[in-house]
Design an enzyme around this catalytic site. Structure first.
Site, PDB file in Angstrom:
ATOM      1  N   ASN A 150       0.800  -1.231   0.000  1.00 44.88           N
ATOM      2  CA  ASN A 150       0.000   0.000   0.000  1.00 44.88           C
ATOM      3  C   ASN A 150       0.832   1.282   0.000  1.00 44.88           C
ATOM      4  OD1 ASN A 150       0.747  -0.451   2.666  1.00 44.88           O
ATOM      5  ND2 ASN A 150      -1.141   0.400   3.493  1.00 44.88           N
ATOM      6  N   VAL A 229       0.360 -12.456   9.152  1.00 46.01           N
ATOM      7  CA  VAL A 229       1.705 -12.791   8.666  1.00 46.01           C
ATOM      8  C   VAL A 229       2.767 -12.307   9.648  1.00 46.01           C
ATOM      9  CG1 VAL A 229       3.359 -12.482   6.783  1.00 46.01           C
ATOM     10  CG2 VAL A 229       0.960 -12.872   6.246  1.00 46.01           C
ATOM     11  N   GLY A 230       2.531 -11.145  10.267  1.00 49.09           N
ATOM     12  CA  GLY A 230       3.483 -10.640  11.269  1.00 49.09           C
ATOM     13  C   GLY A 230       3.687 -11.631  12.402  1.00 49.09           C
ATOM     14  N   GLU A 247       5.218  -3.979  12.064  1.00 48.51           N
ATOM     15  CA  GLU A 247       4.165  -2.960  11.925  1.00 48.51           C
ATOM     16  C   GLU A 247       3.011  -3.638  11.210  1.00 48.51           C
ATOM     17  OE1 GLU A 247       4.149  -0.093  13.252  1.00 48.51           O
ATOM     18  OE2 GLU A 247       6.258   0.126  13.759  1.00 48.51           O
ATOM     19  N   CYS A 281      -2.984   1.431   6.565  1.00 45.82           N
ATOM     20  CA  CYS A 281      -3.013   0.874   7.923  1.00 45.82           C
ATOM     21  C   CYS A 281      -3.612   1.881   8.893  1.00 45.82           C
ATOM     22  CB  CYS A 281      -1.609   0.491   8.360  1.00 45.82           C
ATOM     23  SG  CYS A 281      -0.432   1.824   8.133  1.00 45.82           S
ATOM     24  N   GLU A 461       8.999   2.917  13.601  1.00 45.17           N
ATOM     25  CA  GLU A 461       9.813   3.375  12.491  1.00 45.17           C
ATOM     26  C   GLU A 461       9.733   4.888  12.396  1.00 45.17           C
ATOM     27  OE1 GLU A 461       9.321   0.880   9.305  1.00 45.17           O
ATOM     28  OE2 GLU A 461       7.181   0.747   9.355  1.00 45.17           O
TER      29      GLU A 461
HETATM   30  P1  NAD Z   1       0.705  -9.243   3.995  1.00 47.05           P
HETATM   31  O1  NAD Z   1       0.886  -9.560   5.432  1.00 47.05           O
HETATM   32  O2  NAD Z   1      -0.119 -10.136   3.157  1.00 47.05           O
HETATM   33  O3  NAD Z   1       2.136  -9.175   3.263  1.00 47.05           O
HETATM   34  C1  NAD Z   1       3.174  -8.363   3.750  1.00 47.05           C
HETATM   35  C2  NAD Z   1       4.499  -8.894   3.214  1.00 47.05           C
HETATM   36  O4  NAD Z   1       4.773 -10.162   3.834  1.00 47.05           O
HETATM   37  C3  NAD Z   1       4.521  -9.129   1.711  1.00 47.05           C
HETATM   38  O5  NAD Z   1       5.780  -8.785   1.199  1.00 47.05           O
HETATM   39  C4  NAD Z   1       4.300 -10.640   1.624  1.00 47.05           C
HETATM   40  O6  NAD Z   1       4.766 -11.223   0.436  1.00 47.05           O
HETATM   41  C5  NAD Z   1       5.092 -11.118   2.829  1.00 47.05           C
HETATM   42  N1  NAD Z   1       4.747 -12.465   3.323  1.00 47.05           N
HETATM   43  C6  NAD Z   1       3.632 -13.185   3.086  1.00 47.05           C
HETATM   44  N2  NAD Z   1       3.703 -14.365   3.747  1.00 47.05           N
HETATM   45  C7  NAD Z   1       4.884 -14.385   4.412  1.00 47.05           C
HETATM   46  C8  NAD Z   1       5.527 -15.319   5.258  1.00 47.05           C
HETATM   47  N3  NAD Z   1       4.961 -16.483   5.566  1.00 47.05           N
HETATM   48  N4  NAD Z   1       6.736 -14.998   5.783  1.00 47.05           N
HETATM   49  C9  NAD Z   1       7.312 -13.807   5.516  1.00 47.05           C
HETATM   50  N5  NAD Z   1       6.748 -12.891   4.688  1.00 47.05           N
HETATM   51  C10 NAD Z   1       5.550 -13.165   4.140  1.00 47.05           C
HETATM   52  O7  NAD Z   1       0.182  -7.720   3.934  1.00 47.05           O
HETATM   53  P2  NAD Z   1      -0.265  -6.882   2.667  1.00 47.05           P
HETATM   54  O8  NAD Z   1      -1.577  -7.395   2.181  1.00 47.05           O
HETATM   55  O9  NAD Z   1       0.854  -6.760   1.709  1.00 47.05           O
HETATM   56  O10 NAD Z   1      -0.473  -5.435   3.336  1.00 47.05           O
HETATM   57  C11 NAD Z   1      -1.634  -5.056   4.007  1.00 47.05           C
HETATM   58  C12 NAD Z   1      -1.447  -5.115   5.504  1.00 47.05           C
HETATM   59  O11 NAD Z   1      -0.328  -4.316   5.873  1.00 47.05           O
HETATM   60  C13 NAD Z   1      -2.607  -4.520   6.276  1.00 47.05           C
HETATM   61  O12 NAD Z   1      -2.923  -5.371   7.361  1.00 47.05           O
HETATM   62  C14 NAD Z   1      -2.081  -3.194   6.768  1.00 47.05           C
HETATM   63  O13 NAD Z   1      -2.708  -2.699   7.931  1.00 47.05           O
HETATM   64  C15 NAD Z   1      -0.663  -3.508   6.990  1.00 47.05           C
HETATM   65  N6  NAD Z   1       0.144  -2.287   7.007  1.00 47.05           N
HETATM   66  C16 NAD Z   1       0.609  -1.864   8.216  1.00 47.05           C
HETATM   67  C17 NAD Z   1       1.332  -0.687   8.295  1.00 47.05           C
HETATM   68  C18 NAD Z   1       1.861  -0.193   9.606  1.00 47.05           C
HETATM   69  O14 NAD Z   1       2.787   0.609   9.609  1.00 47.05           O
HETATM   70  N7  NAD Z   1       1.334  -0.635  10.729  1.00 47.05           N
HETATM   71  C19 NAD Z   1       1.585   0.049   7.131  1.00 47.05           C
HETATM   72  C20 NAD Z   1       1.083  -0.427   5.919  1.00 47.05           C
HETATM   73  C21 NAD Z   1       0.367  -1.614   5.863  1.00 47.05           C
END
Ligand code: NAD
Length: 494
Positions: A150, A229-230, A247, A281, A461
């Site tokens: 995003n 995923v986090g 994050e 987010c 961050e």
């Molecule tokens: P996602 O968790 O699907 O993917 C994030 C990243 O993790 C991608 O690069 C993905 O390929 C990778 N990934 C997927 N599976 C993994 C695994 N098993 N091990 C390690 N890495 C893996 O998230 P998304 O759909 O790309 O983004 C949307 C989410 O991000 C929303 O929940 C949003 O709130 C969050 N977000 C948070 C912040 C913040 O600062 N808090 C900022 C922007 C987005």
């Protein structure tokens, strides 16, 4: 056009030979590019390159490392328009916003490059005579950077630039939906003179991410993405005691009190709720409104929402772009059904747009639910789409309680002209970011950014707080007394 990985200073295809296509979410016939579907071997190659580059990069004086980063900032600034257009094509947000995304990367790169001449530690008096005490920041090693789609250039810059200025090397895995912005960013770093191996780019999905969060030669994992995923990344990294910076998701609240400037609040909710198609987010996906202004607010909010122009973000007249993917659109549609099923009142929107100019993209109407109960799923769960849930409240205390009653803790805001109410809310909302008379979005790069509870794991961050993720403190004592002095014991001789 096919884009490669960047490993050890060379653009190389994946060892596995697999690629994936990236298409414009506003127009599926528009192929943005073909990218490497990397394998665990590619990730391991990149980690090995970063590990080899680390011993010399950590010894480059920080002001020299920063000179390279200043050059990078200037290069991004020179290509801002081109990068913004690429970004709109690959993930859909409107040009004005993608320009902002690139600008954030410029701001962050300049800000962190400035840290090259600071990276302050402390000098403090020692408790013993003829002894000197200080603390310094030291780099940690190879940092894995895993990012979402995003903010395709801003978020990588928040991680990669502080990592580099501190003297670490990096392996960067962007989201599969936004590899082009990642390539653009890494090309700039290459052109600015970042040495081979110091930054490596590997495109691909969960397989690559898993290697990055488990590999023994990775010391820091900085992840932004979903909470699900986090959690996995955290678990993977735990057994090797890696430093993990997370994050994650948000369910942010705007609170509108009965003395608020309503027009300003409506402006804020439109921008906070539907900016980036609700895919931030920090999106203002919950609005809690005092009962005395509830109907007036809703009337104006619905009218303005219906007037929003939805379409291809490259068209300057468009105010809201598509959902980023078919899967994200399906999530939005699912939550609209959930909201309906829970008894929330759908005031506007609620449908996919698929006629005419919308036929080839993942467009959804901006949607408002009213009379939402705070415990409903649409008020509790992150939707990540153009859906705003409006909840009625009777007092500031009730608004704060509703605001806090979610598992996330990223951002919150209040609209009021009462300074006592504003300060009470500033103190009592348990979030990492708070706004007064502004929506929940709009962070600036020189302040800490991050959230509490299921949003983050205590790190931040941006700002100088980011340096704490990418460096470790070392305390140094220099005894120039010429004799053994024992701390806490030889105090009588003083
Ligand atoms: P996602 O968790 O699907 O993917 C994030 C990243 O993790 C991608 O690069 C993905 O390929 C990778 N990934 C997927 N599976 C993994 C695994 N098993 N091990 C390690 N890495 C893996 O998230 P998304 O759909 O790309 O983004 C949307 C989410 O991000 C929303 O929940 C949003 O709130 C969050 N977000 C948070 C912040 C913040 O600062 N808090 C900022 C922007 C987005």
């Amino acid at each position: 056009m096919t884009f490669n990985n960047y490993i050890d200073g060379t653009w190389v295809p994946s060892r596995g030979g697999q690629t994936f296509e990236n298409r414009n979410p506003a127009d599926q016939q528009d192929l943005v590019g073909t990218f490497q579907g990397s394998t665990p071997d590619d990730a391991a190659d990149a980690i090995a390159a970063a590990a080899r580059a680390y011993p010399s990069w950590r010894l480059v004086p920080a002001p020299k490392r920063a000179e390279t980063l200043f050059r990078a900032a200037a290069l991004i600034a020179a290509r801002k328009e081109e990068f913004a257009r690429d970004m709109t094509r690959e993930m859909g947000k409107v040009l004005e916003e993608t320009r902002g995304d690139v600008q954030e990367a410029i701001d962050m790169t300049y800000f962190m490059a400035g840290e090259g001449r600071r990276l302050y530690g402390q000098t403090v008096p020692s408790e013993l005579r003829n002894k000197f005490a200080m603390s310094v920041r030291q780099p940690i090693g190879v940092c894995a950077v895993i990012t979402p789609w995003n903010f395709p250039m801003a978020i990588p810059s928040w991680k990669i630039i502080p990592a580099l200025v501190c003297g670490n090397t990096v392996v960067f895995k962007p989201a599969t939906l936004t590899p082009l912005s990642a390539v653009n960013f890494v090309k700039v770093l290459e052109e600015a003179g970042v040495p081979p191996g110091v930054v490596n780019l590997v495109t691909g999905g969960a397989d690559v991410g898993t290697v990055l969060s488990t590999h023994p030669d990775v010391s820091v994992v900085s992840f932004t993405g979903s909470t699900a995923v986090g959690r996995l990344v955290n678990q993977h990294a735990a057994s090797a005691f890696k430093k993990v910076h997370l994050e994650m998701g948000g369910k942010n609240v705007v609170m509108i009190m009965d003395d608020a400037q309503l027009e300003l609040a409506v402006d804020g909710c439109l921008w906070g709720g539907f900016g980036t198609t609700g895919q931030r987010c920090t999106a203002a996906s919950r609005v809690v409104v005092h009962e005395r202004v509830y109907d007036a607010f809703l009337e104006a909010f619905v009218e303005r929402t219906r007037a929003l122009r939805v379409g291809n973000g490259l068209d300057p007249a468009v105010q809201m772009g598509p959902s980023v993917s078919e899967a994200q659109l399906a999530t939005v549609q699912r939550y609209v059904e959930i909201g309906r099923g829970e008894g929330a009142r759908l005031l506007t929107g609620g449908r996919r747009l698929c006629e005419g100019a919308h036929a080839r993209g993942f467009f959804h109407e901006p949607t408002i639910f009213a009379d939402v109960q705070p415990t409903m799923r649409v008020a509790q769960e992150e939707i990540f789409g153009p859906v705003v849930s409006v909840v009625r409240c009777r007092s500031l205390e009730e608004a704060i309680a509703i605001g806090n009653n979610v598992s996330y803790g990223l951002s919150a805001s209040i609209y009021t002209r009462d300074v006592n109410a504003a300060f009470t809310a500033m103190r009592d909302l348990y979030t990492g970011i708070f706004y007064v008379n502004a929506p929940t979005i709009g962070a600036e790069v020189h302040l800490p950014f991050g959230g509490t509870k299921a949003t983050g794991n205590g790190h931040r961050e941006a700002g100088t707080a980011a340096l704490d993720v990418f460096s470790e403190w070392k305390s140094i004592y220099v005894d120039f007394s010429g004799r053994l002095q024992r701390a806490q014991i030889d105090t009588e001789d003083l």
